[in-house]
Design an enzyme around this catalytic site. Sequence first.
Site, PDB file in Angstrom:
ATOM      1  N   GLU A 144     -45.428  34.071  37.555  1.00 52.04           N
ATOM      2  CA  GLU A 144     -45.727  34.623  36.029  1.00 52.04           C
ATOM      3  C   GLU A 144     -44.480  34.651  35.376  1.00 52.04           C
ATOM      4  O   GLU A 144     -44.676  34.883  34.280  1.00 52.04           O
ATOM      5  CB  GLU A 144     -46.463  36.091  36.142  1.00 52.04           C
ATOM      6  CG  GLU A 144     -45.549  37.279  36.446  1.00 52.04           C
ATOM      7  CD  GLU A 144     -45.635  37.477  38.062  1.00 52.04           C
ATOM      8  OE1 GLU A 144     -46.127  36.491  38.906  1.00 52.04           O
ATOM      9  OE2 GLU A 144     -45.058  38.424  38.631  1.00 52.04           O
ATOM     10  N   LYS A 198     -52.141  35.680  45.003  1.00 52.47           N
ATOM     11  CA  LYS A 198     -51.870  37.149  44.681  1.00 52.47           C
ATOM     12  C   LYS A 198     -50.763  37.631  45.503  1.00 52.47           C
ATOM     13  O   LYS A 198     -50.300  36.998  46.365  1.00 52.47           O
ATOM     14  CB  LYS A 198     -53.185  37.997  45.082  1.00 52.47           C
ATOM     15  CG  LYS A 198     -54.433  37.743  44.121  1.00 52.47           C
ATOM     16  CD  LYS A 198     -54.030  37.722  43.103  1.00 52.47           C
ATOM     17  CE  LYS A 198     -54.666  39.094  42.283  1.00 52.47           C
ATOM     18  NZ  LYS A 198     -54.557  38.838  40.657  1.00 52.47           N
ATOM     19  N   HIS A 249     -45.986  40.077  39.813  1.00 51.83           N
ATOM     20  CA  HIS A 249     -46.255  41.434  39.048  1.00 51.83           C
ATOM     21  C   HIS A 249     -45.601  42.546  39.516  1.00 51.83           C
ATOM     22  O   HIS A 249     -46.361  43.478  39.790  1.00 51.83           O
ATOM     23  CB  HIS A 249     -47.716  41.556  38.733  1.00 51.83           C
ATOM     24  CG  HIS A 249     -48.214  40.294  38.098  1.00 51.83           C
ATOM     25  ND1 HIS A 249     -48.244  40.025  36.435  1.00 51.83           N
ATOM     26  CD2 HIS A 249     -49.305  39.284  38.416  1.00 51.83           C
ATOM     27  CE1 HIS A 249     -48.783  39.057  36.408  1.00 51.83           C
ATOM     28  NE2 HIS A 249     -49.653  38.380  37.505  1.00 51.83           N
ATOM     29  N   ARG A 286     -59.503  32.327  45.358  1.00 48.05           N
ATOM     30  CA  ARG A 286     -58.573  31.383  45.377  1.00 48.05           C
ATOM     31  C   ARG A 286     -57.764  31.311  46.587  1.00 48.05           C
ATOM     32  O   ARG A 286     -57.693  31.890  47.417  1.00 48.05           O
ATOM     33  CB  ARG A 286     -57.775  31.524  44.084  1.00 48.05           C
ATOM     34  CG  ARG A 286     -58.503  31.581  42.909  1.00 48.05           C
ATOM     35  CD  ARG A 286     -57.564  31.810  41.531  1.00 48.05           C
ATOM     36  NE  ARG A 286     -57.327  33.370  41.562  1.00 48.05           N
ATOM     37  CZ  ARG A 286     -56.614  33.866  40.781  1.00 48.05           C
ATOM     38  NH1 ARG A 286     -56.236  33.204  39.938  1.00 48.05           N
ATOM     39  NH2 ARG A 286     -56.240  35.176  40.711  1.00 48.05           N
ATOM     40  N   ASP A 304     -56.271  43.401  31.730  1.00 49.57           N
ATOM     41  CA  ASP A 304     -55.248  43.383  32.710  1.00 49.57           C
ATOM     42  C   ASP A 304     -54.188  44.295  31.973  1.00 49.57           C
ATOM     43  O   ASP A 304     -53.011  44.305  32.791  1.00 49.57           O
ATOM     44  CB  ASP A 304     -55.055  42.032  33.400  1.00 49.57           C
ATOM     45  CG  ASP A 304     -54.571  41.202  31.967  1.00 49.57           C
ATOM     46  OD1 ASP A 304     -54.741  41.202  30.853  1.00 49.57           O
ATOM     47  OD2 ASP A 304     -53.993  39.869  32.471  1.00 49.57           O
ATOM     48  N   TYR A 313     -48.062  34.649  42.715  1.00 49.66           N
ATOM     49  CA  TYR A 313     -47.850  35.664  41.443  1.00 49.66           C
ATOM     50  C   TYR A 313     -47.365  36.813  42.253  1.00 49.66           C
ATOM     51  O   TYR A 313     -47.865  37.289  43.285  1.00 49.66           O
ATOM     52  CB  TYR A 313     -49.467  36.070  41.159  1.00 49.66           C
ATOM     53  CG  TYR A 313     -49.905  34.980  40.119  1.00 49.66           C
ATOM     54  CD1 TYR A 313     -49.374  34.725  38.900  1.00 49.66           C
ATOM     55  CD2 TYR A 313     -51.116  34.225  40.568  1.00 49.66           C
ATOM     56  CE1 TYR A 313     -49.765  33.689  38.084  1.00 49.66           C
ATOM     57  CE2 TYR A 313     -51.682  33.324  39.831  1.00 49.66           C
ATOM     58  CZ  TYR A 313     -50.882  32.968  38.411  1.00 49.66           C
ATOM     59  OH  TYR A 313     -51.463  31.908  37.738  1.00 49.66           O
TER      60      TYR A 313
HETATM   61  N1  LIG Z   1     -58.821  39.512  32.511  1.00 46.03           N
HETATM   62  C1  LIG Z   1     -58.383  38.515  32.857  1.00 46.03           C
HETATM   63  O1  LIG Z   1     -58.814  37.903  34.025  1.00 46.03           O
HETATM   64  C2  LIG Z   1     -57.007  37.606  32.214  1.00 46.03           C
HETATM   65  C3  LIG Z   1     -56.739  36.246  32.633  1.00 46.03           C
HETATM   66  C4  LIG Z   1     -55.845  35.603  31.906  1.00 46.03           C
HETATM   67  C5  LIG Z   1     -55.136  36.133  30.897  1.00 46.03           C
HETATM   68  N2  LIG Z   1     -55.494  37.673  30.637  1.00 46.03           N
HETATM   69  C6  LIG Z   1     -54.979  38.278  29.716  1.00 46.03           C
HETATM   70  O2  LIG Z   1     -55.464  38.095  28.194  1.00 46.03           O
HETATM   71  C7  LIG Z   1     -54.345  38.453  27.290  1.00 46.03           C
HETATM   72  C8  LIG Z   1     -54.236  37.066  26.328  1.00 46.03           C
HETATM   73  O3  LIG Z   1     -53.514  36.294  27.121  1.00 46.03           O
HETATM   74  P1  LIG Z   1     -52.954  34.738  26.174  1.00 46.03           P
HETATM   75  O4  LIG Z   1     -52.274  34.081  27.571  1.00 46.03           O
HETATM   76  O5  LIG Z   1     -53.791  34.315  25.282  1.00 46.03           O
HETATM   77  O6  LIG Z   1     -51.470  35.493  25.552  1.00 46.03           O
HETATM   78  P2  LIG Z   1     -50.789  34.638  24.160  1.00 46.03           P
HETATM   79  O7  LIG Z   1     -49.490  35.126  24.177  1.00 46.03           O
HETATM   80  O8  LIG Z   1     -51.190  33.089  24.461  1.00 46.03           O
HETATM   81  O9  LIG Z   1     -51.640  35.141  22.982  1.00 46.03           O
HETATM   82  C9  LIG Z   1     -51.871  36.368  22.349  1.00 46.03           C
HETATM   83  C10 LIG Z   1     -51.967  36.339  20.977  1.00 46.03           C
HETATM   84  O10 LIG Z   1     -52.300  37.472  20.747  1.00 46.03           O
HETATM   85  C11 LIG Z   1     -51.662  37.752  19.277  1.00 46.03           C
HETATM   86  N3  LIG Z   1     -51.237  38.976  18.873  1.00 46.03           N
HETATM   87  C12 LIG Z   1     -50.439  40.004  19.349  1.00 46.03           C
HETATM   88  N4  LIG Z   1     -50.763  40.789  18.550  1.00 46.03           N
HETATM   89  C13 LIG Z   1     -51.550  41.153  17.782  1.00 46.03           C
HETATM   90  C14 LIG Z   1     -52.477  41.783  16.965  1.00 46.03           C
HETATM   91  N5  LIG Z   1     -52.008  43.172  16.966  1.00 46.03           N
HETATM   92  N6  LIG Z   1     -53.602  41.599  16.381  1.00 46.03           N
HETATM   93  C15 LIG Z   1     -53.944  40.151  16.612  1.00 46.03           C
HETATM   94  N7  LIG Z   1     -53.484  39.364  17.461  1.00 46.03           N
HETATM   95  C16 LIG Z   1     -52.295  39.706  18.094  1.00 46.03           C
HETATM   96  C17 LIG Z   1     -50.279  36.889  19.305  1.00 46.03           C
HETATM   97  O11 LIG Z   1     -50.046  36.507  17.887  1.00 46.03           O
HETATM   98  C18 LIG Z   1     -50.891  35.738  20.266  1.00 46.03           C
HETATM   99  O12 LIG Z   1     -51.286  34.676  19.443  1.00 46.03           O
HETATM  100  C19 LIG Z   1     -53.341  38.892  28.143  1.00 46.03           C
HETATM  101  O13 LIG Z   1     -53.147  40.347  28.171  1.00 46.03           O
HETATM  102  C20 LIG Z   1     -53.554  38.196  29.466  1.00 46.03           C
HETATM  103  O14 LIG Z   1     -52.845  39.041  30.446  1.00 46.03           O
HETATM  104  C21 LIG Z   1     -56.585  38.116  31.227  1.00 46.03           C
END
Ligand SMILES: NC(=O)c1ccc[n+]([C@@H]2O[C@H](COP(=O)([O-])OP(=O)(O)OC[C@H]3O[C@@H](n4cnc5c(N)ncnc54)[C@H](O)[C@@H]3O)[C@@H](O)[C@H]2O)c1
Length: 372
Positions: free
Chosen positions: A118, A75, A96, A15, A270, A94
């Site tokens: 973030e 980043k 972190h 990016r 992550d 970002y």
């Molecule tokens: N791997 C990647 O490239 C990448 C990219 C973007 C985001 N992410 C990650 O994805 C994850 C989700 O991000 P998001 O933006 O959707 O967060 P978000 O806060 O919008 O959603 C998280 C959801 O999880 C629910 N939750 C919490 N505890 C729970 C449980 N025990 N059981 C079921 N549901 C539960 C919450 O109620 C909420 O609705 C984060 O860890 C984020 O860092 C990873």
Amino acid sequence: MHIGCPTEIKPQEYRVGLTPNAAREAVAHGHRVTLQAGAGQGAGFTDHDYVEAGAVVVDTAEEVFATADMIVKVKEPQAVERKMLREGQLLFTYLHLAPDPEQTHDLLASGCTAIAYETVTDSSGGLPLLAPMSEVAGRLAPQVGAWTLQKANGGRGVLMGGVPGVSPARVVVIGGGVVGTHAARVAAGMGADVTVLDRSLPRMRYLDDTFSGVFKTSFASAGNTAELVAEADMVVGAVLIPGAAAPKLVTRAQLSTMKPGAAIVDVAIDQGGCFETSRATTHDDPIYDVDGIMHYCVANMPGAVARTSTIALGNATMPFMLALADKGWREACADDPHLMAGLNVHAGKLTYFAVGKALGIDVIAPSLALKQ
Ligand SMILES: NC(=O)c1ccc[n+]([C@@H]2O[C@H](COP(=O)([O-])OP(=O)(O)OC[C@H]3O[C@@H](n4cnc5c(N)ncnc54)[C@H](O)[C@@H]3O)[C@@H](O)[C@H]2O)c1
């Protein structure tokens, strides 16, 4: 203001911090934009695109860092970039910092002012500069999961949408936030039978009101989760507990209850991942097998679609970038508490409490930093 955008140097990062359209708007606001040659290449933007937008292209990152008042990146700055930051320079990217003491100490030592994407907030309590990447990762999850399900990749050999006379894949999404909702929409769009599990009733009411008929919702009790995971062809991990490691919601023992060749896509990797058997992988070698269940656990999924991700991130950062350039960071932050929430470092002091707490470093209030 003189805005600089270097080429990202973190491995597998394609990016770029400024799109040609963002550069064009900055120039129209009377600012100067300098870009390192080739910075946009990974996202499909040529140097010519930036020159047409009014930017100046230079050969090296050193020239960008030496001349710009504000550095706009994607980043966190790598060690060699941190050495080029200087007192009074503004960094918008970002960061972190909480799990990264080395970077934090280098930023403090540089004397720069750093605003972290973030931690910028919005009026609905969201994180507007994180959300676009969650949208991308969420929409990508069923796409990579469908690929993982293919036989040649070790998967179950199930087509997401089935065909007339053959049932579609069953997809279970754990966590119905930004990632989960976008994953569920795309999986349903591919024709899969989708259930979203969450523990927040208000969130499930919202999902049910908005997506009734597109996908189902179910409460994420341990029992419900175990039952649905056992029946699934694909499970997407998308939970987040802000500021904490992801809870482990599926144990290794549970894998033996799953269908052989089922796919796990742990987007929450992550934050440590929500499956006991998850470990971070890369785009070069994204999937691995544990007890016959295929795991896809790439920690920077948006990097796979660098062009879409760059444009989505650029759309979200542009108003803040322009406010910082137009007004200077002090006035821009004083005018907008949500941008102020992004301030992490100023003139050798930490200004973000959660980072200070995580790293045991003293913190000053951001409002105090505005006066320094
Ligand atoms: N791997 C990647 O490239 C990448 C990219 C973007 C985001 N992410 C990650 O994805 C994850 C989700 O991000 P998001 O933006 O959707 O967060 P978000 O806060 O919008 O959603 C998280 C959801 O999880 C629910 N939750 C919490 N505890 C729970 C449980 N025990 N059981 C079921 N549901 C539960 C919450 O109620 C909420 O609705 C984060 O860890 C984020 O860092 C990873």
